[in-house]
Design a protein around this motif. Structure first.
Motif, short mmCIF file in Angstrom:
data_model
loop_
_atom_site.label_atom_id
_atom_site.label_comp_id
_atom_site.label_asym_id
_atom_site.label_seq_id
_atom_site.Cartn_x
_atom_site.Cartn_y
_atom_site.Cartn_z
N LYS A 116 -47.43 -19.42 4.21
CA LYS A 116 -48.45 -19.80 3.22
C LYS A 116 -49.63 -20.43 3.94
CE LYS A 116 -50.69 -21.36 -0.41
NZ LYS A 116 -51.48 -20.43 -1.26
N ASN A 136 -53.71 -16.14 -10.35
CA ASN A 136 -53.23 -17.41 -9.81
C ASN A 136 -54.37 -18.33 -9.43
OD1 ASN A 136 -53.41 -18.17 -6.71
ND2 ASN A 136 -53.46 -15.94 -6.87
N MET A 141 -53.33 -21.38 -7.48
CA MET A 141 -52.33 -22.29 -6.94
C MET A 141 -52.95 -23.58 -6.41
SD MET A 141 -49.88 -20.27 -7.60
CE MET A 141 -48.43 -21.02 -6.89
N GLY A 142 -54.12 -23.44 -5.76
CA GLY A 142 -54.79 -24.61 -5.20
C GLY A 142 -54.26 -25.01 -3.84
N LEU A 143 -53.80 -24.03 -3.08
CA LEU A 143 -53.35 -24.26 -1.69
C LEU A 143 -52.19 -25.25 -1.58
CD1 LEU A 143 -56.45 -24.34 0.70
CD2 LEU A 143 -54.32 -23.10 1.04
N ASN A 178 -57.71 -17.71 6.89
CA ASN A 178 -58.05 -17.35 5.51
C ASN A 178 -59.52 -17.66 5.24
OD1 ASN A 178 -58.28 -17.01 2.78
ND2 ASN A 178 -56.45 -18.20 2.26
N ASN A 191 -57.88 -10.34 -0.08
CA ASN A 191 -57.35 -11.48 -0.82
C ASN A 191 -57.55 -11.16 -2.31
OD1 ASN A 191 -56.53 -14.12 -1.59
ND2 ASN A 191 -57.51 -14.98 0.22
N SER A 192 -57.03 -12.00 -3.18
CA SER A 192 -57.13 -11.74 -4.62
C SER A 192 -58.60 -11.61 -5.04
CB SER A 192 -56.48 -12.89 -5.39
OG SER A 192 -56.97 -14.14 -4.94
C1 LIG Z 1 -58.22 -19.98 -3.22
C2 LIG Z 1 -57.95 -21.06 -2.19
C3 LIG Z 1 -57.16 -22.20 -2.87
C4 LIG Z 1 -59.29 -21.62 -1.75
C5 LIG Z 1 -57.23 -20.49 -0.96
C6 LIG Z 1 -55.73 -20.22 -1.13
C7 LIG Z 1 -55.46 -19.04 -2.01
C8 LIG Z 1 -54.81 -19.16 -3.21
C9 LIG Z 1 -54.35 -20.45 -3.75
O1 LIG Z 1 -53.61 -21.20 -3.03
O2 LIG Z 1 -54.75 -20.73 -4.89
N1 LIG Z 1 -54.57 -18.07 -4.01
C10 LIG Z 1 -54.96 -16.80 -3.62
O3 LIG Z 1 -54.76 -15.80 -4.34
N2 LIG Z 1 -55.59 -16.65 -2.43
C11 LIG Z 1 -55.86 -17.72 -1.61
O4 LIG Z 1 -56.47 -17.51 -0.52
#
Ligand SMILES: CC(C)(C)CCc1c(C(=O)O)[nH]c(=O)[nH]c1=O
Length: 310
Positions: free
Chosen positions: A44, A68, A70-72, A126, A193-194
């Motif tokens: 992750k 999603n 998730m917010g890392l 990332n 990425n998404s």
């Molecule tokens: C969107 C970020 C929280 C800035 C990076 C982590 C991430 C997340 C996430 O942790 O929300 N979700 C994704 O689909 N792609 C990502 O690269």
């Protein structure tokens, strides 16, 4: 049928592994991927300090894919570096570490530590990581990207890759490719990425389906397949001497085949893995093998990058 992939000075038994973010936040999950039919493992995206991430619900799947925010949420860089220290590389499944610092300094300190640990794991930086307030994500800010990649190249001499957000305009494809071609240490890009800030609505409850950002979130799964394929094909064409890893919308051997036909060296699964579990790896590989047999292909190089145009 030979599904092996040789790249970055290593060989994978097959081209399939998890997308960063899915089944890879804890050692338990990482070991689940390592013990599965997957050809590699990626962790992750990590930040220097551990993070809880956003309030739930923060992931939701529909028949067409996922959303999603998730917010890392992650256990912090040291946790994944320690996993990389104990990882059994000799068993032939490479380990990739996804790095997503909240600042350039954090990215550089994680990569400097990784460089000094001299571990065979490979960083995937990332570029959807946050930028300065009021600025778009790094991947959509070429100037900030150039600075980040120049600084990374200064302190990290090993092979590394970047996870790219999706692009939609030809000028953006060529602008980013020109930038990425400048960095010889950058050996691969993972597309995509998404697709950022989609909105899924449930008409029965008349509500959004995830809590963060009033329902906005990154789209994955079938929703993103054509965009993922376009990014794979464009970057495979525009980048010189670099690999492209395909990610986005792979639910079966057919989509894995499409990504490789478009030029992908290896492929990652996210939403499908989240929904189905690690059995998805063996199923997709069986389907890819059957498709290759049916078409008379003996190895991935027989069709990689050979997408026909009309
Ligand atoms: C969107 C970020 C929280 C800035 C990076 C982590 C991430 C997340 C996430 O942790 O929300 N979700 C994704 O689909 N792609 C990502 O690269």
């Amino acid at each position: 049928v030979d599904l092996s992939v040789s790249w970055l000075g290593l060989t994978m038994a097959n081209p399939l592994y998890n997308a960063s973010g899915v089944m890879c936040r804890s050692v338990t999950e990482l070991e689940q991927v390592r013990h599965s039919a997957a050809g590699a493992v990626i962790s992750k995206s990590c930040t220097l300090q551990p993070r809880d991430g956003n309030p739930e619900p923060r992931y939701h799947a529909t028949a067409l894919g996922s959303i999603n925010s998730m917010g890392l949420p992650n256990a912090g860089y040291a946790y994944y570096r320690d996993y990389a220290r104990s990882y059994p590389y000799a068993q032939g499944k490479p380990l990739f570490l996804s790095i997503s610092g909240m600042t350039l300094e954090d990215n550089l300190s994680m990569l400097a530590d990784l460089a000094s640990s001299a571990l065979p794991c490979i960083p995937e930086v990332n570029l959807s990581c946050p930028n300065l307030p009021g600025k778009p994500q790094l991947g959509y800010d070429p100037d900030a990207c150039a600075i980040t990649l120049a600084e990374i190249s200064r302190i990290y001499s090993g092979p590394f890759g970047v996870k790219l957000p999706p692009y939609f305009d030809p000028v953006h494809f060529s602008q980013m490719a020109d930038l990425l071609n400048e960095f010889v240490g950058l050996r691969f890009v993972t597309c995509i990425n998404s697709i950022g800030n989609g909105l899924v609505i449930d008409p029965d409850t008349e509500s959004v389906v995830i809590k963060p950002k009033d329902g906005l979130g990154g789209l994955g799964g079938s929703y993103v397949l054509p965009t993922a394929l376009a990014n794979v094909r464009e970057f495979a064409r525009l980048l010189h001497g670099k690999h492209v890893v395909g990610c986005g919308g792979i639910n079966s051997g057919r989509e894995a085949f499409m990504h490789i036909l478009a030029g992908a060296t290896a492929v990652q699964i996210g939403t499908c893995l989240y929904e189905e579990g690690e059995g998805a790896f063996a199923r997709i590989l069986d389907e890819l093998r059957a498709l290759m047999l049916q078409k008379g292909y003996r190895c991935l190089d027989d069709f990689r990058g050979k997408l026909k145009t009309l």
